[in-house]
Design an enzyme around this catalytic site. Sequence first.
Site, PDB file in Angstrom:
ATOM      1  N   THR A 157       1.833  -0.051  -3.027  1.00  0.00           N
ATOM      2  CA  THR A 157       3.267  -0.279  -3.493  1.00  0.00           C
ATOM      3  C   THR A 157       3.279  -1.498  -4.665  1.00  0.00           C
ATOM      4  OG1 THR A 157       4.070   0.089  -1.243  1.00  0.00           O
ATOM      5  CG2 THR A 157       5.287  -1.471  -2.511  1.00  0.00           C
ATOM      6  N   LEU A 205      10.129  -0.898   0.636  1.00  0.00           N
ATOM      7  CA  LEU A 205       8.654  -1.189   0.393  1.00  0.00           C
ATOM      8  C   LEU A 205       8.512  -2.252  -0.530  1.00  0.00           C
ATOM      9  CD1 LEU A 205       8.348   1.448   2.109  1.00  0.00           C
ATOM     10  CD2 LEU A 205       6.264   2.023   1.036  1.00  0.00           C
ATOM     11  N   HIS A 235       6.075  -0.633 -12.888  1.00  0.00           N
ATOM     12  CA  HIS A 235       7.306  -0.810 -13.438  1.00  0.00           C
ATOM     13  C   HIS A 235       7.551  -2.061 -14.294  1.00  0.00           C
ATOM     14  CE1 HIS A 235       9.160   2.350 -11.442  1.00  0.00           C
ATOM     15  NE2 HIS A 235       9.105   1.901 -10.407  1.00  0.00           N
ATOM     16  N   GLU A 273       4.905  -0.970  -8.264  1.00  0.00           N
ATOM     17  CA  GLU A 273       5.924  -1.864  -8.590  1.00  0.00           C
ATOM     18  C   GLU A 273       5.260  -2.693 -10.040  1.00  0.00           C
ATOM     19  OE1 GLU A 273       8.564  -1.343  -7.812  1.00  0.00           O
ATOM     20  OE2 GLU A 273       8.337  -0.543  -5.549  1.00  0.00           O
TER      21      GLU A 273
END
Length: 359
Positions: free
Chosen positions: A266, A232, A273, A270
């Site tokens: 998604t 993904l 992160h 991300e």
Amino acid sequence: MKQYFLKIASILLLVTACNNNGIDITQDQIEIDMSDFFVYTDNDTDVTSKQIQGKRNIEPCYTMQNLNRLLNENPGLEKRMYDIEYHTRKFIATKKPTGTPGGGPPGNNEDPDPPSNPIPYDGPITIPVVVNVIENSEGQVSDAQINSQIAILNEDFNNLNPNTSKVPNEFASLVANYNITFTLSKISRKTSSKNSWGTRDAMKSSKKGGIDATDTSHYLNIWVCEIGGGILGYAQFPGGPTSTDGVVISTNYFGETSGAYGDGRTATHEVGHWLNLRHIWGDGGCSVDDYVDDTPISDGPNYACPEYPTVACGSNDMTMNYMDYVYDDCMYMFTVDQHTRSRALFASDGFRSSFVNSN
């Protein structure tokens, strides 16, 4: 779980409070414990994720495998990530001196070069976004799809996800507003017949047929392409090479599309992160943490839409956290301490201070 540790030692910091005349009035010692810090992780959790979901063609997030690759390719990255983590814990300790993040297995480390006391940036943050689209045919990724993703990021990082009303009472006081606004600065497009770009950052290089990053010290770069392998998305943690800094999202999971992963979360995961958040379970067992105090210890990711409570390691999992692996519709919160951890990046000497520093 296989782990590689830097040599770590506890560090005592002297934090001095001054009155308006600059005269020292108190002096307290704050211990910055780096004994649990590690960077390399085992990839077995991702293999298990496919088996648990019964969807062997889905890999929710490839960030930790990407980190392992970058660590192998960049000898100085481990030290840079250590220094960023040290700065982060110092920032957290000065804002919340009663505790420090961590809780994983012990280790040893050498002292880093002590950074100066970070000056917090507590105001709203605006992050310009460059969306780099590599598509098989012109218009495969529509402007509407791109705009929907920017809107979703703004929803999630400003605590405007309507599903947040479902947060259980035990976690309700922990819900955070990041106070970050994402603005679409530029769309770069390129057509390519390549059906799979993989996870070695080829999409980030014009020499390899991709699109070069735009000034990663002032723009969040998002690459949208067919990653392949059922992946993904993946991100690069703070400290990695500047030329590849940013996140990559597979075309079908970017913005409002369709399916269980079609609500744009998604990218939220991300970007988490990119803002220095680990997975909610710390990418290990019950003895490994995500370096965040107010997220429960867990031993692995959750999937689909788990019922509450879901118990692991003697506590209820925060399955609705954006840094888990649940379906898009079932993730709807960051925590206060996750927010504080990310805010350290924007302090005066933080890794992403250039986003709030006008100089």
